[in-house]
Enzyme design. Structure first.
Site, PDB file in Angstrom:
ATOM      1  N   HIS A  16     -18.660   2.416  48.529  1.00  0.00           N
ATOM      2  CA  HIS A  16     -19.456   3.550  48.032  1.00  0.00           C
ATOM      3  C   HIS A  16     -19.152   4.800  48.867  1.00  0.00           C
ATOM      4  O   HIS A  16     -19.023   5.901  48.340  1.00  0.00           O
ATOM      5  CB  HIS A  16     -20.954   3.250  48.158  1.00  0.00           C
ATOM      6  CG  HIS A  16     -21.504   2.345  47.094  1.00  0.00           C
ATOM      7  ND1 HIS A  16     -21.323   2.567  45.749  1.00  0.00           N
ATOM      8  CD2 HIS A  16     -22.275   1.225  47.180  1.00  0.00           C
ATOM      9  CE1 HIS A  16     -21.951   1.612  45.055  1.00  0.00           C
ATOM     10  NE2 HIS A  16     -22.524   0.786  45.908  1.00  0.00           N
ATOM     11  N   HIS A  28     -16.028   6.521  47.872  1.00  0.00           N
ATOM     12  CA  HIS A  28     -16.264   7.270  46.635  1.00  0.00           C
ATOM     13  C   HIS A  28     -16.859   8.637  46.974  1.00  0.00           C
ATOM     14  O   HIS A  28     -16.510   9.649  46.376  1.00  0.00           O
ATOM     15  CB  HIS A  28     -17.230   6.453  45.761  1.00  0.00           C
ATOM     16  CG  HIS A  28     -17.190   6.771  44.301  1.00  0.00           C
ATOM     17  ND1 HIS A  28     -18.075   6.222  43.409  1.00  0.00           N
ATOM     18  CD2 HIS A  28     -16.390   7.579  43.559  1.00  0.00           C
ATOM     19  CE1 HIS A  28     -17.808   6.670  42.201  1.00  0.00           C
ATOM     20  NE2 HIS A  28     -16.797   7.490  42.263  1.00  0.00           N
ATOM     21  N   HIS A  55     -18.789  -3.452  50.937  1.00  0.00           N
ATOM     22  CA  HIS A  55     -19.385  -2.910  49.723  1.00  0.00           C
ATOM     23  C   HIS A  55     -19.886  -1.480  49.963  1.00  0.00           C
ATOM     24  O   HIS A  55     -19.516  -0.551  49.244  1.00  0.00           O
ATOM     25  CB  HIS A  55     -20.541  -3.820  49.290  1.00  0.00           C
ATOM     26  CG  HIS A  55     -21.245  -3.368  48.053  1.00  0.00           C
ATOM     27  ND1 HIS A  55     -21.068  -3.976  46.835  1.00  0.00           N
ATOM     28  CD2 HIS A  55     -22.137  -2.369  47.831  1.00  0.00           C
ATOM     29  CE1 HIS A  55     -21.804  -3.367  45.927  1.00  0.00           C
ATOM     30  NE2 HIS A  55     -22.474  -2.396  46.501  1.00  0.00           N
ATOM     31  N   GLU A  56     -20.696  -1.315  50.989  1.00  0.00           N
ATOM     32  CA  GLU A  56     -21.247   0.017  51.260  1.00  0.00           C
ATOM     33  C   GLU A  56     -20.140   0.995  51.645  1.00  0.00           C
ATOM     34  O   GLU A  56     -20.193   2.172  51.299  1.00  0.00           O
ATOM     35  CB  GLU A  56     -22.325  -0.040  52.348  1.00  0.00           C
ATOM     36  CG  GLU A  56     -23.545  -0.899  52.000  1.00  0.00           C
ATOM     37  CD  GLU A  56     -24.138  -0.607  50.634  1.00  0.00           C
ATOM     38  OE1 GLU A  56     -24.037   0.553  50.159  1.00  0.00           O
ATOM     39  OE2 GLU A  56     -24.692  -1.539  50.013  1.00  0.00           O
TER      40      GLU A  56
HETATM   41 ZN   LIG Z   1     -23.658  -0.984  45.479  1.00  0.00          ZN
END
Ligand SMILES: [Zn+2]
Length: 676
Positions: free
Chosen positions: A468, A471, A464-465
């Site tokens: 990010h 991105h 998940h991290e």
């Molecule tokens: Zn998040």
């Protein structure tokens, strides 16, 4: 040591920083930023996009770098001195940002450019920047009369105070309750760890036996495992009635006031409701769209939820003869049923998820999808010796980003996991400045005899991290405030949540899920169990999330002056989502901190919204292959690299070819199967 923070720096000079360096550096940077703003307003030249909007965007760059550095450190490696300093620095920054928002000369120039926007032939990104700058002022009341402005400030002040009081009440209610237990049978069923914590807590209060409180680490295990139904009931009602005792800690009047003030504020600014105001800067755009989103999901999820609830009732009746299931029975029987069905626990999976292997796996996936390479380097300064640094390059060997990774807990580091940046990506004077990105987690440290082995939940957290981080790292825009993760709030979790999907795919797990001692690959049978257990009671969980979303909209999407009775509003709102019978002693709103204290007002729906997005986007990968270069290229081009330079729905449609649909989420969550 020389203060390197006084002047612009490229990489953060972590190893040359003393806490005493920050304050003079901030003072100097704020002063510089002020003179850059003055330079914009003092010119006699007519306002243009370049001399006003772009100049404003690039002003205060040193201050921004300094702020990221300071607040990131305050989260990842704090100290008492740093925390005290934050109490001084934060008001300085607030004052500076208020001065900009209230700068009439500056607003006049921004507005003048905004009025001309149709004639300027701006690029899409420039248009987004112009709108963002203009809205910053207008949403803060720049176009109001003096009298209205004063009212707005008064409302903001009162709201800040009410939110604070709301939070203090919830905290006081949480802290004032404790359940003191002295008989073994009262804690029957509690796992060893929870027993120990409860007995330590009792000892610390000079008491015999065990103490259970309303703090999550104490409350959750008790509700999940304690077999004493009466005590679960007592604890559940205490938890659910925070701020609802008609005493001095009662929050009913406060939530009514907050909702009415928010509505008045929105009306002053020309919006129909607080939700209209908030959603203007969200992918969902309008309350109507949010409500139909919630309604549609409810319609699809409810049949599955009802079936699951009936199963749970039958199960509770079979094993304990329970005739009517209440809220305090939910987690307890769900856990038992889950154990019976899957018999899957963390300890079985952990040996397959050695931290180094998982990191290597996520890098391989990023390489395969986006052509990125990660080379660990040791010549970059860090704030702690545990922090690893990687030079990230693309398939042609060009520098993409610098990545910091900080994986283990230690004193002075906040709990949880997050991604952040030390330097944004942007383009100026023909140079594409590459970002410095950081991910911070709290995974168990290796010992001399055992490596760091992750739970499955920690594996998805890392993915998940890292999503990010992608991105941030693949950002490719001109303006820093539109770069990377600077996107609308209900869009920012797409890149992170989509990455979690690879953790459930055999092809991806094969790359890294190998037993740390035997090297054996994670057995298919366990992979399937992980998938199935992830969807356990997903219908009920969905209904619960939807009920919070509906309640949030009930408070914020219309004029709240007609709401007189908080509990009645809830009963009306929960009509279609309620499975357990109502408990008259409890109330959700009076302790609903997300929307009355934190920043989630008119935004609770975004949890489910983001899930719909990531499921729909990942379905595209599944269609073409989870390592499809074609889909990855589109995801990079239209989502990961674009930041906030276009409206999210338009970016999404370019990536996917259509608006997101609910079906992929329903399918993934197993909700379609159940209803046929
Ligand atoms: Zn998040």
């Amino acid at each position: 040591m020389k203060n390197l923070l006084l002047t612009p720096f490229e990489k953060a000079p972590f190893e040359h920083i003393e806490t005493s360096h920050f304050k003079p550096a901030f003072e100097k940077a704020i002063q510089e930023a002020r003179s850059e703003i003055d330079h914009i307003t003092n010119t006699s030249k007519a306002p243009t996009f370049k001399n006003t909007i772009e100049a404003l965007e690039f002003s205060g760059a040193h201050l921004d770098r300094l702020s990221s550095l300071f607040f990131n450190l305050n989260s990842a490696e704090t100290s008492e001195e740093l925390q005290q300093l934050a109490q001084e620095i934060s008001p300085m920054l607030t004052e500076f940002s208020n001065d900009i928002a209230l700068n009439t000369l500056l607003f006049q120039r921004v507005e003048a450019v905004y009025e001309l926007r149709g004639t300027l032939s701006l690029s899409g990104e420039e248009e987004m920047l112009l709108e963002k700058k203009y809205k910053f002022f207008s949403r803060n009341g720049a176009h109001l009369s003096l009298e209205e402005k004063n009212r707005l400030r008064a409302i903001d002040k009162e709201l800040a105070q009410l939110k604070l009081t709301f939070g203090e009440h919830v905290l006081a209610e949480t802290n004032s309750f404790e359940m003191h237990l002295t008989k073994e049978e009262q804690i029957e069923g509690l796992p060893e760890g929870a027993r120990e914590a409860a007995s330590q807590l009792a000892a610390s209060k000079g008491k015999e036996g065990w103490v259970i409180t309303l703090d999550y680490p104490s409350y959750i295990p008790f509700m999940t495992y304690a077999s004493n139904r009466e005590l679960r009931k007592k604890l559940s009602i205490a938890f659910g009635s925070k701020g609802f005792h008609k005493d001095k800690l009662d929050n009913q009047e406060i939530v009514l006031k907050i909702a009415n003030l928010r509505h008045e504020r929105a009306s002053l600014l020309g919006y129909e409701s607080h939700a209209h105001f908030v959603l203007e800067e969200r992918m969902a755009e309008t309350p109507g769209k949010v409500k139909s989103f919630l309604d549609e999901l409810l319609e699809k999820a409810k049949p599955a939820a009802v079936i699951e609830f009936d199963e749970l009732k039958d199960f509770a009746f079979q094993i304990d003869g329970i005739k009517e299931l209440y809220k305090w029975d939910g987690s307890y029987y769900a856990e038992k049923l889950k154990q019976q069905r899957f018999n899957l626990d963390d300890e079985k999976l952990k040996p397959y998820f050695k931290l180094e292997k998982v990191i290597d796996g996520v890098f391989k996936i990023a390489h395969s999808l986006y052509g990125l390479s990660f080379n660990e380097v040791d010549d970059v300064e860090t704030y702690h010796k545990d922090v690893k640094t990687y030079e990230v390059t693309d398939k042609d060997g060009r520098n993409v980003a610098l990545l910091y990774a900080d994986f283990h807990p230690r004193p002075g580091k906040r709990g949880g996991a997050w991604m952040t940046s030390y330097k944004p990506q942007y383009q100026k004077e023909g140079v594409n400045e590459r970002p410095h990105i950081s991910i911070v987690c709290n995974f168990t440290k290796p010992t001399s005899s055992k490596p760091s082995l992750l739970t499955f939940n920690e594996v998805t957290t890392l993915f998940h991290e890292f999503g990010h981080a992608l991105h941030g790292m693949l950002a490719n825009t001109t303006y820093p405030s539109l770069s990377g993760t600077s996107v609308y709030w209900d869009f920012v979790e797409l890149p992170s949540q989509i990455m979690e999907n690879w953790c459930f795919e055999k092809e991806a797990l094969q790359l890294f899920a190998h037993h740390f001692e035997t090297g054996e690959s994670l057995p298919m049978e366990l992979i399937n169990k992980i998938k199935e257990s992830a969807n356990f009671q997903e219908g009920m969980a969905t209904l619960r999330q939807l009920s919070f979303g509906f309640l949030d909209m009930a408070w914020h999407a219309q004029d709240p002056s007609t709401i007189k009775d908080v509990k009645k509003l809830e009963l009306d709102t929960f009509k279609d989502t309620m499975l357990f019978p109502d408990t008259p002693e409890t109330c959700m709103s009076t302790a609903f901190s997300h929307i009355f204290q934190g920043g989630y007002s008119a935004g609770y729906y975004s949890y489910k919204w983001a899930e719909v997005l990531d499921a729909d986007a990942f379905a595209y990968f599944k269609e073409k292959g989870i390592f499809s270069k074609e889909v990855a290229q589109k995801f990079k081009e239209y989502i990961l690299s674009k930041g906030g330079t276009e409206k999210p729905m338009s970016l999404y449609k370019k990536f996917r070819g259509s608006e997101p649909k609910l079906e992929a989420l329903l399918e993934r969550a197993g909700l379609l199967k159940k209803t046929g």
